[in-house]
Design a protein around this motif. Structure first.
Motif, PDB file in Angstrom:
ATOM      1  N   VAL B 103     -13.619  -0.167  -3.119  1.00  0.00           N
ATOM      2  CA  VAL B 103     -13.438  -1.567  -2.718  1.00  0.00           C
ATOM      3  C   VAL B 103     -13.866  -2.494  -3.858  1.00  0.00           C
ATOM      4  CG1 VAL B 103     -14.293  -3.385  -1.187  1.00  0.00           C
ATOM      5  CG2 VAL B 103     -13.663  -1.148  -0.238  1.00  0.00           C
ATOM      6  N   ALA B 108      -8.112   0.429  -4.874  1.00  0.00           N
ATOM      7  CA  ALA B 108      -7.065   0.713  -3.880  1.00  0.00           C
ATOM      8  C   ALA B 108      -6.075  -0.443  -3.933  1.00  0.00           C
ATOM      9  CB  ALA B 108      -7.663   0.837  -2.484  1.00  0.00           C
ATOM     10  N   GLN B 109      -4.842  -0.146  -4.195  1.00  0.00           N
ATOM     11  CA  GLN B 109      -3.831  -1.201  -4.085  1.00  0.00           C
ATOM     12  C   GLN B 109      -3.070  -0.996  -2.772  1.00  0.00           C
ATOM     13  OE1 GLN B 109      -1.609  -2.306  -7.627  1.00  0.00           O
ATOM     14  NE2 GLN B 109      -3.394  -2.039  -8.926  1.00  0.00           N
ATOM     15  N   CYS B 110      -1.985  -0.229  -2.799  1.00  0.00           N
ATOM     16  CA  CYS B 110      -1.283  -0.053  -1.515  1.00  0.00           C
ATOM     17  C   CYS B 110      -2.101   0.786  -0.553  1.00  0.00           C
ATOM     18  CB  CYS B 110       0.112   0.524  -1.722  1.00  0.00           C
ATOM     19  SG  CYS B 110       0.199   2.313  -1.879  1.00  0.00           S
ATOM     20  N   GLY B 111      -2.998   1.614  -1.081  1.00  0.00           N
ATOM     21  CA  GLY B 111      -3.904   2.368  -0.231  1.00  0.00           C
ATOM     22  C   GLY B 111      -3.365   3.683   0.287  1.00  0.00           C
ATOM     23  N   PHE B 112      -2.133   4.006  -0.062  1.00  0.00           N
ATOM     24  CA  PHE B 112      -1.520   5.190   0.537  1.00  0.00           C
ATOM     25  C   PHE B 112      -2.069   6.486  -0.046  1.00  0.00           C
ATOM     26  CE2 PHE B 112       1.997   7.932   1.982  1.00  0.00           C
ATOM     27  CZ  PHE B 112       2.174   7.443   3.259  1.00  0.00           C
ATOM     28  N   CYS B 147       0.171   3.022  -7.959  1.00  0.00           N
ATOM     29  CA  CYS B 147      -0.111   1.593  -8.150  1.00  0.00           C
ATOM     30  C   CYS B 147      -1.046   1.297  -9.308  1.00  0.00           C
ATOM     31  CB  CYS B 147      -0.749   1.002  -6.892  1.00  0.00           C
ATOM     32  SG  CYS B 147       0.286   1.004  -5.418  1.00  0.00           S
TER      33      CYS B 147
ATOM     34  N   SER C  22      -8.730  -3.790   1.349  1.00  0.00           N
ATOM     35  CA  SER C  22      -9.130  -2.475   0.875  1.00  0.00           C
ATOM     36  C   SER C  22     -10.143  -1.795   1.794  1.00  0.00           C
ATOM     37  CB  SER C  22      -9.645  -2.555  -0.564  1.00  0.00           C
ATOM     38  OG  SER C  22     -10.688  -3.489  -0.659  1.00  0.00           O
ATOM     39  N   ILE C 243       2.404  -1.572   3.696  1.00  0.00           N
ATOM     40  CA  ILE C 243       3.320  -0.581   3.132  1.00  0.00           C
ATOM     41  C   ILE C 243       2.702   0.117   1.938  1.00  0.00           C
ATOM     42  CG2 ILE C 243       5.428  -1.550   4.092  1.00  0.00           C
ATOM     43  CD1 ILE C 243       6.087  -2.857   1.576  1.00  0.00           C
ATOM     44  N   GLY C 244       3.062   1.383   1.837  1.00  0.00           N
ATOM     45  CA  GLY C 244       2.449   2.243   0.828  1.00  0.00           C
ATOM     46  C   GLY C 244       3.176   2.180  -0.491  1.00  0.00           C
ATOM     47  N   GLY C 245       3.205   0.997  -1.058  1.00  0.00           N
ATOM     48  CA  GLY C 245       3.869   0.801  -2.346  1.00  0.00           C
ATOM     49  C   GLY C 245       5.343   0.545  -2.165  1.00  0.00           C
ATOM     50  N   MET C 482       2.131  -5.517  -0.155  1.00  0.00           N
ATOM     51  CA  MET C 482       2.508  -4.116  -0.389  1.00  0.00           C
ATOM     52  C   MET C 482       1.532  -3.437  -1.323  1.00  0.00           C
ATOM     53  SD  MET C 482       5.970  -5.310  -2.245  1.00  0.00           S
ATOM     54  CE  MET C 482       5.910  -6.526  -3.548  1.00  0.00           C
ATOM     55  N   GLY C 483       0.318  -4.006  -1.380  1.00  0.00           N
ATOM     56  CA  GLY C 483      -0.700  -3.404  -2.226  1.00  0.00           C
ATOM     57  C   GLY C 483      -1.053  -4.283  -3.406  1.00  0.00           C
TER      58      GLY C 483
END
Lengths: 331, 171, 771
Positions: B103, B108-112, B147, C22, C243-245, C482-483
């Motif tokens: 954090v 973490a950007q999109c977090g996926f 990302c 985040s 959304i994951g990117g 989207m991130g």
């Protein structure tokens, strides 16, 4: 989601149970160790076994033990990560430790086993694709079709032996044990492989690879492993080279073995290296070995970039020989 | 194109496993993956599916403490074992140091990829008191991120390692 | 009003605050589309064409429908309305109606009780195909007798062809001391967002259609769903969960969204469709392969004279954003350097491959590669340092580019200075041992497009703000998170303007029922447009709240500052009240507290020639990179050792998040330079639609990116901010190309720079030199 085809799950608790289960339905069963090769292949519709037999609970397949003579016996179910980080493997068989440590990714090395790596399905750009993709292609010689797209007139599949550990194991003169209800046999690793990409090993459908035995390292054994791949992780080799040299006290070659993987279905042992014997492993000698490897090794389009791969056989062999690391028996 | 199921092979297999500390009893078809079990049967959607065949690391969970790819692990093969997912990292309101570091570093950007990345990082931090940056790169090399370019992730894991070392009282 | 322009000194803007999203990301609580489930939900699967070009004679769905667990099958005939993101080039059906145009084109969709059942049913849909000749190479598509993909299309296989000329091109070339001319090829690449596309359709019996989708453009999807499915515009709701990117890969409607909607309408049950990774490669819309011919000239003292660019663009099966791509490929090389004259000729053609579209740096990454490598060659010819050559030609703030875009702020000169210093350029260029080298490149990019995709006079972005007695502020906006930190950007602005802590701000975005329209997350528009809209709304609210507090304190409003969680008297800072108390005072006096803000672009920033609006933007970002590369002389393997990236994003609202965009962009540029190729084979099959075969870099591959922020105060951006999400990608690729030249003296003018190409080029050079 790529759905797995349905199957019956069998999870034997001992080697005895395992070989009996395997003996009951050999043609219809597949073995699952780490699953990192089998399950993606099943998700691609390459296999749809009636039964999947899990090896995890089979205690006899685990562990790494010393032989009285100073070699090692590695259970077929030993995870690659364990092989890569075992101090004894690292000390005595550094090329094997390195090869196992370069497989795919940290997760896959913790899941995948040495037995599974030795029995890895051959790979080809026309084969390791989804069922939809292969259907659009019309199948290939290895699966569902009459044509080899790599060698258009070829009648034998040339999908590549893409595992990392066979080359160093061959270089070390290791052997494997195969067990079935019919009995037990031991083979040199080199003899485990067959020159047909459809099935490039001689393990019978009712056999399980129980262990790998490494002979005690000779005094002054030096070895190395080089892997070429596009990406630094999550990638199969485009070319892999293992080298093992035994030198005498004066630094003269007693025995030199170079094994090349990721060509066709077979790991290739470079021939004609006797010429290096009784002489130091000089720059000139290394060049001769590299030239022999270059002449004998012909990468194929099954893995792509074949011209470049051919071009780099010699330099990568030179690099392997220049990087020979000693086996330390006391490790 | 998917191979037809074999008749009679859809019997459910009973399993008992421990997921994030909770004993779970469930029956699944043998072809159920651990990822499907977690996400679709147990509602633990933190673990992600990015490729479903072992190429991306988004589904990384710890199985008996070791990072594995849940999308190519059979649920039945997890019988009798312990599973830890990203949902187990925070204890009550307290985030794990590596979560806090992610954090605070904007890692973490999109977090996926984050849940899988965190589980690989946790395994590293559990086992190594002072990982080098190269150690961190190695440990995370099975987790693709699209990302961040990894820079801030590596920074975050290194910072977490320092903080955990301090909390332990030096080294 | 003058006093309201700066209600208080900045307290939040420019701080490295965590992204508010985040916390959900690190705890696994962030719910992406596939994490959502609804009672009775069905699962859908698409049936796709195995042929690159084939007519559909008939589709037999009987066997599929007869399978237990199967609820419905839809085909093209159920949705026979064309759609497409650009209103003038709509050429897609939700499911192919008459013909499939590439391997993977969707022709039918089944809904069943679970994914496995849906997959079995999809395999039981039988299509009677008439296979047609296909066209894979763009040159072949231009042949007079080439098979035609879109039979009614009046320009054959040409999606769009653009020819523009500015200034006296031949005259400028004639005045040149050196001209370099060359061919460049940019292989296509794809986005590779880790989350596969996923959508859920829900039909409510009162006639409301809801689609939850991993889209970057909820608003455009809203419009197209209504039009194609015939559901009134006011009865369609689109929800964009986290959304994951995306990177441009989710920036237009796709087959799955129409299919889940239609299947939900047919079955009355929620329907989910999650692409497999393979299907993501077929949906594609990634970077176009481009064949480029560039001529670039300069005078002996390094003034750039003319550039002449001719580009053939391989579009794949559908138009997508192709009209814009054709313009961008030409229009977006005209800054940061001044050109005496410029001519462009870009043609996008249809081929039987997955459609290309916008990927991070839409349309301009490819020509930027050709342009910056041309510059490097020119510097070499002139015997000049490539950084000096650039310095001699940098545009000034207030200047118009040769194609008439106005540059209001530009920090490019400082970007060059920063990368030159940080990289040790002067000690390294031409001085490192053979096999190691450095290269430089620069670029610019838009902060949003000046005009929306469909012509309208409404704002490009709008927000609503709600404040209540709890002390909470809620901001509603249709933007697409989207991130990249768009939600965090809104929260930052609200916090800055109203003095509230980030924890007291809720951001609700991407839901067409609940949020005012924003056109979506594309073209690096969000900070500029939604940021400005939010700033206006928040400032309006702040003004009212300050007035109320001022009345209570019996002082002028300009003395009241809202910052740091308090309303404070700027001249007597001991006098302050908690911000929640200020809100309560305001609510008591004014009633319910809400505000709106909206933003539309200035219309005076471009020329009035046809096409002059495409590429026009309220503001432009600028970037310079230096890459250091080593090349293995025996194997040809290139290794990018380090990238120094300096980016002018105006005023960075949150430097940490801006750095994240720079680092992510440079990583992606590195990936395209060295590893990635989105290849379709001559038989129309994708080379390897998986994350194993499409090799995205791991943590071990990726070079360290040293990001540097160059601040300028852009007059149009909120607080002076400009874009950061796409611009920094452009320079990476040519910087690496130029570093390879410095390292080993060969030019690789086709992407990617593989070891094989390098080894061959080095050998050829040795043979030439030795012979």
């Amino acid at each position: 989601m790529l759905p797995l085809p349905a199957f019956e799950w069998v999870s034997p608790g001992s080697l005895d149970e395992l070989v009996r289960a395997l003996g009951e339905s050999p043609g219809e069963s597949l073995l699952l160790a780490g699953g990192t090769d089998l399950l993606p292949n099943m998700k691609h519709g390459l296999f749809a076994p009636r039964r999947v037999i899990g090896l995890r609970r089979v205690r006899e397949l685990r562990g790494i033990a010393e032989t009285p003579a100073g070699g090692l016996v590695i259970g077929g179910g030993a995870p690659l990560d364990r092989v890569a980080t075992d101090p004894r493997v690292m000390a005595r068989y550094p090329a094997l430790a390195r090869a196992a440590g370069l497989v795919a990714s940290p997760q896959i090395r913790r899941m995948g086993t040495i037995g599974g790596n030795l029995c890895l399905e051959t790979r080809c750009v026309y084969y390791n694709q989804t069922a939809f993709w292969r259907g659009a292609l019309g199948g290939c010689l290895k699966k569902d079709g009459p044509t080899c797209f790599v060698v258009p007139q070829g009648r034998r599949c040339v999908a590549a032996m893409s595992a990392d550990t066979p080359a160093p194991l061959i270089a070390y003169g290791a052997s494997v044990e195969l067990v079935s209800v019919r009995g037990t046999r031991t083979l040199p690793v080199a003899k485990l492989f067959a020159g047909d990409g459809v099935k490039n090993n001689v393990r019978a459908a009712d056999e399980v690879l129980t262990k790998v035995e490494l002979p005690p390292p000779a005094e002054r054994l030096f070895s190395a492993y080089e892997k070429v791949r596009s990406r630094a992780a999550i990638d199969f080799p485009l070319l892999s080279i293992a080298a093992a040299a035994v030198l005498d006290a004066g630094g003269h070659v007693v025995e030199l073995t170079v094994v090349v993987g990721a060509l066709g279905a077979l790991p290739r042992v470079v021939r004609g290296l006797e010429i290096t014997r009784a002489a130091p492993l000089s720059r000139e000698a290394i060049d001769l070995v590299a030239e022999a490897a270059h002449t004998q090794c012909n990468p194929l389009s099954s893995l792509g970039a074949e011209d470049w791969r051919k071009d780099i056989v010699a330099p990568v062999v030179r690099r392997a020989l220049a990087g020979l690391a000693p086996s330390r028996i006391a490790g | 194109m998917t191979p037809e199921p074999h008749p009679g092979s859809t019997a459910l297999v009973p399993l008992a496993l421990v997921v994030n500390g909770d004993a779970v009893r469930v029956a699944v078809p043998a072809e159920r993956t651990l990822l499907e079990l977690l996400r679709y049967d147990l509602g633990l959607t933190g673990s992600k599916q990015g490729c479903d065949k072992g190429d991306c690391g988004a589904c990384t969970v710890l199985l008996d403490g070791e990072p594995v790819l849940a999308c190519i692990t059979l649920a039945v093969d997890a019988d009798g074992r312990g599973v830890e997912t990203v949902e187990s990292l925070a204890k009550g309101q307290k985030l794990h140091p590596v979560q806090t570091a992610v954090v605070n570093h904007g890692a973490a950007q999109c977090g996926f990829c984050t849940p899988g990345m965190l589980m690989s990082a946790k395994h590293l931090l559990d086992g190594s008191r002072t990982p080098t940056r190269e150690d961190v790169k190695q440990a995370l090399s099975g987790n693709l991120c699209r990302c961040t370019g990894y820079t801030k992730i590596l920074d975050a894991v290194e910072a977490a390692a320092r903080e955990m070392a301090e909390a332990r009282g030096g080294d | 009003m003058a006093t309201d322009d700066e209600p208080h000194p900045p307290w939040r803007i420019g701080t490295r605050a965590p992204n508010i999203r985040s916390f959900d990301a690190v705890t696994g609580r962030q719910r992406y589309a596939d994490d959502l489930t609804f009672p009775g939900m069905l699962h859908a699967k698409l049936v796709r064409s195995p042929h690159p070009h084939a007519r559909i004679r008939s589709i037999d769905t009987r066997e599929a429908l007869a399978l237990p667990g199967v609820h419905a099958v839809v085909t093209g005939k159920d949705m026979p309305v064309k759609y497409g993101i650009i209103p003038w080039t709509q050429d897609e059906y939700p499911l192919a109606l008459d013909k499939a145009l590439f391997v993977g084109d969707a022709v039918a969709c089944v809904a069943a009780i679970d994914e496995a059942c849906a997959a079995r049913a999809a395999a039981a849909v039988h299509v009677d195909w008439e296979v047609l000749p296909s066209v894979i190479e763009p040159e072949a598509a231009l042949a007079p007798d080439a098979p035609r993909l879109h039979e009614g299309h009046k320009h054959g296989n040409i999606t769009k062809s653009v020819q523009l000329s500015f200034g006296d091109v031949e005259g400028e070339f004639a005045a040149s001391a050196a001209i370099v001319e060359g061919d460049y090829f940019f292989e296509g690449t794809t986005h590779g967002a880790l989350e596969p596309h996923c959508a859920i359709g829900i039909w409510e019996p009162q006639g409301v259609l809801t689609v939850i989708s991993s889209t970057q453009v909820a608003h455009y999807l809203h419009r197209e769903l209504s039009r194609v499915l015939g559901v009134p515009y006011d009865r369609v709701r689109v929800i964009q969960p986290p959304i994951g990117g995306a990177f441009g890969g989710k920036s237009e409607p796709f087959d799955l969204e129409f299919c889940v909607a239609k299947l939900a309408m047919v079955t009355g049950r929620p329907v989910k469709l999650l692409y497999t990774r393979e299907e993501v490669f077929y949906a594609h819309r990634g970077r176009h392969p481009m064949k480029m011919h560039f001529r670039l000239g300069a005078t002996a003292d390094g003034r750039l004279t003319a550039c002449d660019a001719k580009t053939l663009i391989d579009g794949g099966a559908y138009a997508s954003f192709g009209l814009v791509t054709a313009y961008y490929s030409g229009q977006l090389v005209t800054a940061p350097l001044r050109l005496g004259a410029y001519r462009l000729d870009s043609t996008r053609v249809y081929t039987n491959k997955p459609a290309c579209g916008p990927k991070r740096g839409h349309g301009s990454v490819q020509p930027r590669f050709a342009f910056e490598v041309s510059l490097d060659k020119l510097a070499d010819r002139l015997g000049m340092d490539p950084i000096e050559l650039r310095r001699k030609n940098v545009l000034e703030a207030g200047e118009r580019t040769v194609n008439e875009f106005i540059i209001k702020s530009i920090g490019f000169r400082e970007c060059l200075d920063r990368v030159e210093q940080a990289s040790g350029w002067k000690e390294k260029r031409g001085k490192l041992p053979f096999g190691r080298g450095v290269g430089v490149a620069g670029s610019f990019y838009i902060s949003g497009t000046n005009y929306p995709i469909y012509p309208n006079a409404m704002p490009q972005s709008a927000v609503q703000l709600k404040v209540d007695r709890s002390g909470r502020v809620t901001v509603f906006c249709g933007l697409s998170e989207m991130g990249q930190g768009a939600d965090a950007m809104l929260a930052l602005i609200v916090s800055e303007e109203l003095g509230v802590d980030l924890e007291a701000i809720r951001v609700l975005t991407g839901d067409t029922d609940l949020t005012p329209v924003d056109l979506g997350g594309y073209s690096s528009r969000t900070t500029m447009m939604a940021g400005n809209a939010c700033l206006r709304g928040a400032r309006d609210l702040g003004t009212r709240i300050r007035a109320v507090v001022a009345r209570k304190w019996e002082c002028p409003a300009r003395r009241v500052a809202l910052a740091g969680g308090f309303a404070t008297d700027r001249e007597d800072t001991a006098r302050r009240i908690e911000i929640g108390e200020a809100f309560r005072l305001a609510e008591a006096e004014l009633g319910a507290l809400a505000a709106v803000g909206s933003y539309d672009t200035p219309k005076d920033v471009h020329g009035d020639y046809r096409g002059g609006t495409i590429g026009a933007s309220p503001a432009y970002s600028f970037t310079a990179h230096v890459a250091e590369v080593s090349v293995d002389l025996e194997t040809g393997v290139p290794k990018v050792e380090m990238i120094w990236a300096a980016h002018d994003a105006g005023k960075p609202l949150n430097p940490m998040l801006v750095e994240g965009q720079i680092e992510g962009s440079a990583y992606m540029g590195y990936a395209e330079a060295i590893l990635e190729e989105h290849l379709v084979r001559p038989d129309g099959l994708h080379r390897g639609p998986s994350l194993l075969d499409y090799r995205m870099p791991t943590s071990l591959d990726t070079p360290h990116v040293h990001s540097m922020l160059v601040e300028t105060a852009d007059p149009e951006g909120p607080y002076g901010a400009k874009e950061a999400g796409e611009g920094p990608l452009h320079s990476t690729i040519p910087a690496i190309a130029n570093a390879i030249f410095d390292a080993v003296g060969v030019r690789i003018d086709t992407l990617p720079f593989t070891a094989g190409k390098l080894l061959r080029a080095m050998r050829e050079q040795r043979e030439k030199g030795g012979g």
